[in-house]
Design a protein around this motif. Sequence first.
Motif, short mmCIF file in Angstrom:
data_model
loop_
_atom_site.label_atom_id
_atom_site.label_comp_id
_atom_site.label_asym_id
_atom_site.label_seq_id
_atom_site.Cartn_x
_atom_site.Cartn_y
_atom_site.Cartn_z
N GLU A 32 0.84 -1.04 -0.05
CA GLU A 32 -0.09 -0.06 -0.07
C GLU A 32 1.04 1.28 -0.02
OE1 GLU A 32 -2.49 -0.42 3.42
OE2 GLU A 32 -3.60 -2.08 2.67
N LEU A 33 2.03 1.20 0.70
CA LEU A 33 2.93 2.53 0.71
C LEU A 33 3.38 2.78 -0.43
CD1 LEU A 33 4.77 1.68 4.17
CD2 LEU A 33 2.92 3.50 3.71
N ILE A 34 3.95 1.55 -1.35
CA ILE A 34 4.63 1.99 -2.48
C ILE A 34 3.46 2.14 -3.43
CG2 ILE A 34 4.66 -0.50 -3.18
CD1 ILE A 34 7.33 2.05 -3.93
N ASP A 35 2.33 1.72 -3.69
CA ASP A 35 1.27 2.08 -4.55
C ASP A 35 0.82 3.51 -4.44
OD1 ASP A 35 0.97 -0.55 -5.66
OD2 ASP A 35 -0.81 -1.02 -4.70
N ALA A 41 3.20 10.10 -7.59
CA ALA A 41 4.27 10.50 -8.46
C ALA A 41 3.90 10.47 -10.01
CB ALA A 41 5.62 9.67 -8.12
N GLY A 42 2.75 10.07 -10.47
CA GLY A 42 2.55 9.99 -11.69
C GLY A 42 3.11 8.90 -12.13
N MET A 43 3.45 7.98 -11.88
CA MET A 43 4.25 6.90 -12.32
C MET A 43 3.17 5.85 -12.98
SD MET A 43 7.21 5.55 -9.49
CE MET A 43 8.36 7.07 -9.14
N GLN A 44 3.40 5.23 -14.12
CA GLN A 44 2.73 4.44 -14.90
C GLN A 44 3.44 3.27 -15.32
OE1 GLN A 44 -0.58 4.50 -15.60
NE2 GLN A 44 -0.74 6.23 -14.09
N PRO A 45 3.00 2.07 -15.38
CA PRO A 45 1.74 1.72 -14.43
C PRO A 45 2.07 1.79 -13.15
CG PRO A 45 3.00 -0.35 -15.29
CD PRO A 45 3.68 0.82 -15.85
N ARG A 118 12.64 5.71 -13.06
CA ARG A 118 11.99 6.11 -11.88
C ARG A 118 12.49 6.61 -10.72
NH1 ARG A 118 6.72 2.02 -11.14
NH2 ARG A 118 5.83 2.69 -13.25
N ASP A 119 12.25 7.54 -9.93
CA ASP A 119 12.86 8.13 -8.87
C ASP A 119 12.19 7.83 -7.58
OD1 ASP A 119 14.47 9.78 -7.14
OD2 ASP A 119 14.11 11.77 -8.11
N TYR A 120 12.96 7.02 -6.83
CA TYR A 120 12.41 6.78 -5.56
C TYR A 120 13.11 7.21 -4.51
CZ TYR A 120 9.63 3.00 -7.95
OH TYR A 120 8.84 2.37 -8.89
#
Length: 153
Positions: A32-35, A41-45, A118-120
Amino acid sequence: MTSNDIRFDCRHRSDGGPLVIVPRIDGALLTELIDGFEIAAGMQPAGDAYGGLIPEFFRFGPMQDHFIGRSTNAMGPKTPVLGCECGEWGCWPLMARITVTTDLVTWDAFEQPHRATRDYAAFGPFQFDRHPYDDALRALSEVIGSGVDDARV
């Protein structure tokens, strides 16, 4: 920095399948945290892409070793902390650097290796006091070894 709390949810898949392990940080499932982070952040998917680790599907070695970054199968400098919702960790993993000291365990430098752009950097870091972390890992190992169906440890 205040310490985070870690527990591990151990549940059989809804189809009655193998045991699935999902870390729970400060009461929230890591899935849930990463979702939430990826969606914001607007990441897809993004959303419902991750699932827990399934020891039966991959020989991670003892979970006590895996979650301190010493999995028996060399996976590079990072450790999968989540797998794909399909059950295969290599399909869509969430990787983290796990650093262990005498007093702390830190999860940071998260990445999705299939999406290198992707930037985490703003996800985490999560820091856990070593003794409660070790206690959670011992409880996880006991549940795995006991054959209990579902548990939060």
